[in-house]
Scaffold this motif. Sequence first.
Motif, PDB file in Angstrom:
ATOM      1  N   GLU A 219       0.812  -1.220   0.000  1.00  0.00           N
ATOM      2  CA  GLU A 219       0.000   0.000   0.000  1.00  0.00           C
ATOM      3  C   GLU A 219       0.847   1.272   0.000  1.00  0.00           C
ATOM      4  O   GLU A 219       0.354   2.366  -0.274  1.00  0.00           O
ATOM      5  CB  GLU A 219      -0.952   0.013   1.198  1.00  0.00           C
ATOM      6  CG  GLU A 219      -0.291   0.124   2.560  1.00  0.00           C
ATOM      7  CD  GLU A 219       0.217  -1.207   3.094  1.00  0.00           C
ATOM      8  OE1 GLU A 219       0.718  -1.222   4.241  1.00  0.00           O
ATOM      9  OE2 GLU A 219       0.114  -2.213   2.379  1.00  0.00           O
TER      10      GLU A 219
ATOM     11  N   PHE B 143       2.440   3.108  -4.355  1.00  0.00           N
ATOM     12  CA  PHE B 143       1.484   3.470  -5.394  1.00  0.00           C
ATOM     13  C   PHE B 143       1.963   4.718  -6.121  1.00  0.00           C
ATOM     14  O   PHE B 143       2.537   5.628  -5.524  1.00  0.00           O
ATOM     15  CB  PHE B 143       0.100   3.743  -4.792  1.00  0.00           C
ATOM     16  CG  PHE B 143      -0.752   2.513  -4.647  1.00  0.00           C
ATOM     17  CD1 PHE B 143      -1.518   2.063  -5.713  1.00  0.00           C
ATOM     18  CD2 PHE B 143      -0.781   1.810  -3.460  1.00  0.00           C
ATOM     19  CE1 PHE B 143      -2.307   0.923  -5.579  1.00  0.00           C
ATOM     20  CE2 PHE B 143      -1.561   0.674  -3.313  1.00  0.00           C
ATOM     21  CZ  PHE B 143      -2.332   0.237  -4.377  1.00  0.00           C
TER      22      PHE B 143
ATOM     23  N   LYS C 259      -4.524   6.203 -10.489  1.00  0.00           N
ATOM     24  CA  LYS C 259      -3.624   5.714  -9.460  1.00  0.00           C
ATOM     25  C   LYS C 259      -3.321   4.240  -9.742  1.00  0.00           C
ATOM     26  O   LYS C 259      -4.208   3.466 -10.108  1.00  0.00           O
ATOM     27  CB  LYS C 259      -4.295   5.848  -8.086  1.00  0.00           C
ATOM     28  CG  LYS C 259      -3.495   5.293  -6.931  1.00  0.00           C
ATOM     29  CD  LYS C 259      -4.285   5.446  -5.625  1.00  0.00           C
ATOM     30  CE  LYS C 259      -3.531   4.838  -4.456  1.00  0.00           C
ATOM     31  NZ  LYS C 259      -4.292   4.959  -3.191  1.00  0.00           N
TER      32      LYS C 259
ATOM     33  N   GLN D  10      -0.752   0.604  -8.781  1.00  0.00           N
ATOM     34  CA  GLN D  10       0.213  -0.090  -7.945  1.00  0.00           C
ATOM     35  C   GLN D  10       1.553  -0.170  -8.669  1.00  0.00           C
ATOM     36  O   GLN D  10       1.623  -0.581  -9.820  1.00  0.00           O
ATOM     37  CB  GLN D  10      -0.286  -1.499  -7.650  1.00  0.00           C
ATOM     38  CG  GLN D  10       0.688  -2.374  -6.879  1.00  0.00           C
ATOM     39  CD  GLN D  10       0.800  -1.971  -5.427  1.00  0.00           C
ATOM     40  OE1 GLN D  10      -0.200  -1.940  -4.727  1.00  0.00           O
ATOM     41  NE2 GLN D  10       1.989  -1.632  -4.981  1.00  0.00           N
TER      42      GLN D  10
END
Length: 629
Positions: free
Chosen positions: A234, A237, A479, A481
């Motif tokens: 998390e 990103f 957005k 990963q």
Amino acid sequence: MKWFWLIRSIAINNTIMLSSIRNKTKGWLAYLIVGLITIPFALFGINEYFTGASNVIVASIDGDEISKEAFLSEFNPQKRRLQQRLSERYDTEFDSILKQSVINDMINKRLLGQFSNDLDYATTNSELQALIQSNNLFQTDGRFSIEGYQKLLRLNGYSTAEYEAIKLKELTQSQIKYNLLDSAFVTSSALKKLQALNEQQREFNYIQIDADSYLDKVKVDAKSVEGFYNNQKESFFDPQKIKIDFIELSLEKIAKNIEVNDDDLFNFYEDEKERFSTEGERKAQHILVETKEQAQTVIELINKGGDFSKLAKEYSIDTGSKDDAGDLGFFTKGVMVPEFEEKVFSMQEGSLSGAVKSEFGYHIIKLNQIKLGSIKSFDSVRSELTKLYTQTLSQKSLYNLTDQLANLAYEVSLDEVSDQMNLAINTTQFFAKNTTDYEQKFVDVAFSDVVLNKGENSEVIELSKDKFVVVRLKEKLAKRQKSFDEVKGEINKHLTTLLAKTFVDKIAKDIATSLINNDDSANKLMDKNKLKWSDSVWAKRDSKTASVAIINKLFALPKPSEGQSVYSAQGLGKRSAVVIQLSTVKAPDYKPNKGLERSLLSFESNEMFAGILKTLRSNAEIKVFADRL
């Protein structure tokens, strides 16, 4: 300063005194009390009216209401100052914080005002006089200047009566704190101990070990890097990014297209002559007495050859000017009260008036010098005039074009706006919401719902008073990963630094332990890692002989026993460790430190004052209507 008039003005229905400027500007006073009572002087220019707000109540304290108009008069100047200081970093979040701060200050002032009234506190005219006269902003060459005082207030939208009423109220409230200071005390033994601690000196040396120097000593396992990525996905990103088209309308660009001819420039000069004119001035002395009979007595003495200056010192009740032989210096029209002004501007140089009656008494005036007004010629101000003319036309054009831009941006596409107004469409690079490459207002609008999600033109955005833009979304990247391959180098570097920090922490701890145990492994560790002690020095708490972090660690160590040293290993942030040797502690011979005593007394009175304010707030019925702020 002509103190007689300044003081009398407060008591006589806010009358404009002889030495005071008549207030030619309108508006509400803006005054921020910082730190409640002990405040620096501040002036805020006022150039706006608040309409329809006087009947809106934003807070009440035991029935004492604060109107929105009063609130805005304090909030808006502070907001402008904060915006100027923070520039593009200012955003709407600051508004709510500032609003709460301002309304709290206003409530505190009301509570303190009520409390000072209950205690029958009052401020004398001499106290008000001393406060104003001691303000450096009103001094020229170290002396109070009535001209400077009047000019500064006038430039900032104050009348003297308004300003002095605020200072009078502030002084009265400040007595609460001053009385606490007078009642605070510190015992001589406590003061001596505190001073000894404060002025203590320590002899020490140290070894600083930086993790960056040991990065090659550690190695991160590949599985650890991958494991870190999987556990902290998390954190990796790539944020949403957008590219924006925008049209800019600026004063600078408009000014470049303005042509100036002599006829227009001369007409502008005729309209703006006052700007290039200097007012006529008069330099006078006066003697102020209470009755017409006293005035006649003084006039007879002057006519018999009496010295005006000596008579002013003897008879004048204007305490501010009598010691200067009644000298009022140079002044223009609009400064003195009407009766005095009318007379002095009708006199010949060197002449003496009869008794001139005003609300302050009777004046005998001696006109010493006349300075006639003048107007600069057209040719002498051509350059300045051209710049001013261009700026004026540009400003008018800017506001007209801004209205046109706003209407078109609402009705048609950005391409059509560009065609109709002959303005280029500019395009940004991709940027995220946390970028610092563009003004915060620009970024906020670019990421607004209207632009980002609906794809519409924004409203006209004022980036500064001379620059306006309309923006439209061109492209956006979602957005996403980041892959392991993209970030594995970053992770490896991070973990390597962590391991290196752990490594140097252990070295520091092992060296300190060895020194405490008095074995020889410390020297071996130092030789192996090419470390050495710094030179031994004496340090005070504010010394620059080592970093602040090391000095703080040093003074946190216990005092060593006679003939022995204290050793300690300490971490320094995320990238260093330090071994400290504290050899000796000493305190200088005791000499009473009045500065320290004043600081301690001030601290004690501040704590008492905070307690009183807290009690006042808890005992009062306070209502704040946050939705109306």
